[in-house]
Design an enzyme around this catalytic site. Sequence first.
Site, PDB file in Angstrom:
ATOM      1  N   GLN A  77       0.705  -1.191   0.106  1.00 45.68           N
ATOM      2  CA  GLN A  77      -0.022  -0.045  -0.021  1.00 45.68           C
ATOM      3  C   GLN A  77       0.862   1.436  -0.051  1.00 45.68           C
ATOM      4  O   GLN A  77       0.484   2.198   0.479  1.00 45.68           O
ATOM      5  CB  GLN A  77      -1.016   0.002   1.074  1.00 45.68           C
ATOM      6  CG  GLN A  77      -2.258  -0.860   1.058  1.00 45.68           C
ATOM      7  CD  GLN A  77      -3.000  -0.519  -0.078  1.00 45.68           C
ATOM      8  OE1 GLN A  77      -3.085   0.837  -0.521  1.00 45.68           O
ATOM      9  NE2 GLN A  77      -3.487  -1.603  -0.979  1.00 45.68           N
ATOM     10  N   SER A  78       1.825   1.308  -0.653  1.00 44.62           N
ATOM     11  CA  SER A  78       2.899   2.316  -0.644  1.00 44.62           C
ATOM     12  C   SER A  78       2.454   3.595  -1.318  1.00 44.62           C
ATOM     13  O   SER A  78       1.715   3.403  -2.641  1.00 44.62           O
ATOM     14  CB  SER A  78       4.221   2.015  -1.531  1.00 44.62           C
ATOM     15  OG  SER A  78       4.892   3.071  -2.006  1.00 44.62           O
ATOM     16  N   ASN A  79       2.322   4.628  -0.711  1.00 37.81           N
ATOM     17  CA  ASN A  79       1.694   5.969  -1.421  1.00 37.81           C
ATOM     18  C   ASN A  79       2.873   6.432  -2.523  1.00 37.81           C
ATOM     19  O   ASN A  79       2.488   7.049  -3.440  1.00 37.81           O
ATOM     20  CB  ASN A  79       1.832   7.196  -0.315  1.00 37.81           C
ATOM     21  CG  ASN A  79       0.722   6.751   0.684  1.00 37.81           C
ATOM     22  OD1 ASN A  79      -0.514   6.676   0.449  1.00 37.81           O
ATOM     23  ND2 ASN A  79       1.045   6.381   1.898  1.00 37.81           N
ATOM     24  N   THR A  81       4.760   4.553  -4.349  1.00 39.81           N
ATOM     25  CA  THR A  81       4.618   3.950  -5.739  1.00 39.81           C
ATOM     26  C   THR A  81       3.471   4.379  -6.604  1.00 39.81           C
ATOM     27  O   THR A  81       3.656   4.790  -7.768  1.00 39.81           O
ATOM     28  CB  THR A  81       4.453   2.380  -5.667  1.00 39.81           C
ATOM     29  OG1 THR A  81       3.568   2.044  -4.519  1.00 39.81           O
ATOM     30  CG2 THR A  81       5.931   1.771  -5.187  1.00 39.81           C
TER      31      THR A  81
END
EC number: 3.5.99.7
Length: 338
Positions: A77-79, A81
């Site tokens: 759930q990387s912001n 990326t």
Amino acid sequence: MNLQRFPRHPLTFGPTPIQPLKRLSAHLGGQVELYAKREDCNSGLAFGGNKTRKLEYLIPEALAQGCDTLVSIGGIQSNQTRQVAAVAAHLGMKCVLVQENWVNYSDAVYDRVGNIEMSRILGADVRLDAAGFDIGIRPSWEQAMADVRAAGGKPFPIPAGCSEHRLGGLGFVGFAEEVRAQEAELGFKFDYIVVCSVTGSTQAGMVVGFAADGRAERVIGIDASAKPEQTHAQILRIAQNTAELVGLGREITAQDVVLDTRYGGPEYGLPSEGTLEAIRLCARQEGMLTDPVYEGKSMHGMIDKVKRGEFPAGSRVLYAHLGGVPALNAYSFLFRNG
């Protein structure tokens, strides 16, 4: 200090607004004035956020080198990326994203909603990897770049949080300069700035930027990595390198990096009950959403520090809202009852 000598590719709307949090301040006793600087509203590129501000200083290098593929890494759930995928689409570039299993959270839709869903919609080549959480350089990311080269492409490496890139701290040196200009319009200076810290370059840039007017130690990092020693060391290293780059004129020391370690648990990506309560309180007092991974933890820290009297009466505190709300959908079970 000279930030202007570095090329910047505009990806944001301009200076982000500063919003008074009047109801939250009153709810907490009214002795401390809380404000939020809305980095979550900084761009039209897939909800923006703090990494978009950082990428403005990395993208000129990618374009100058003739790169055709942005390669980045983060958790599922990387912001980061998601923002890299949006910038790549905006510039007509390809994008490869390595999404590692950084969070010990089991939900059937965790790898299908929120940030990772948006990255797929934006056209990124999303690659899931089983590796666990770490804030350093990752073999999976290096392999992704090798794959791009093998296919005839020219990758541009963007490390987690932009933090290991030598220019990764510049965006938030600019943040500090922007705040100073807004303070001149407001007619007062903020006594403290509260910011979430994990990979380090956001706080590092702020430390350098606010060191220019003697406020480095007034930047209060709230650790969300649950690996505070590693995070503190990385913030310090990035801040020292960034200070040299921009010509700050003084050395950044360990005492300049303030990192509160009480709110990062139980571990990276998992919220405590206090964090969940802070998310609900902020939402219900101000209509402002935060997330369980990053901003909910820094909001928890700020609220608790007000309650404990750690900010002197009369203080004006600026909360840096870095984004992160797109991850909320991945944690819907935690909010099934509100």
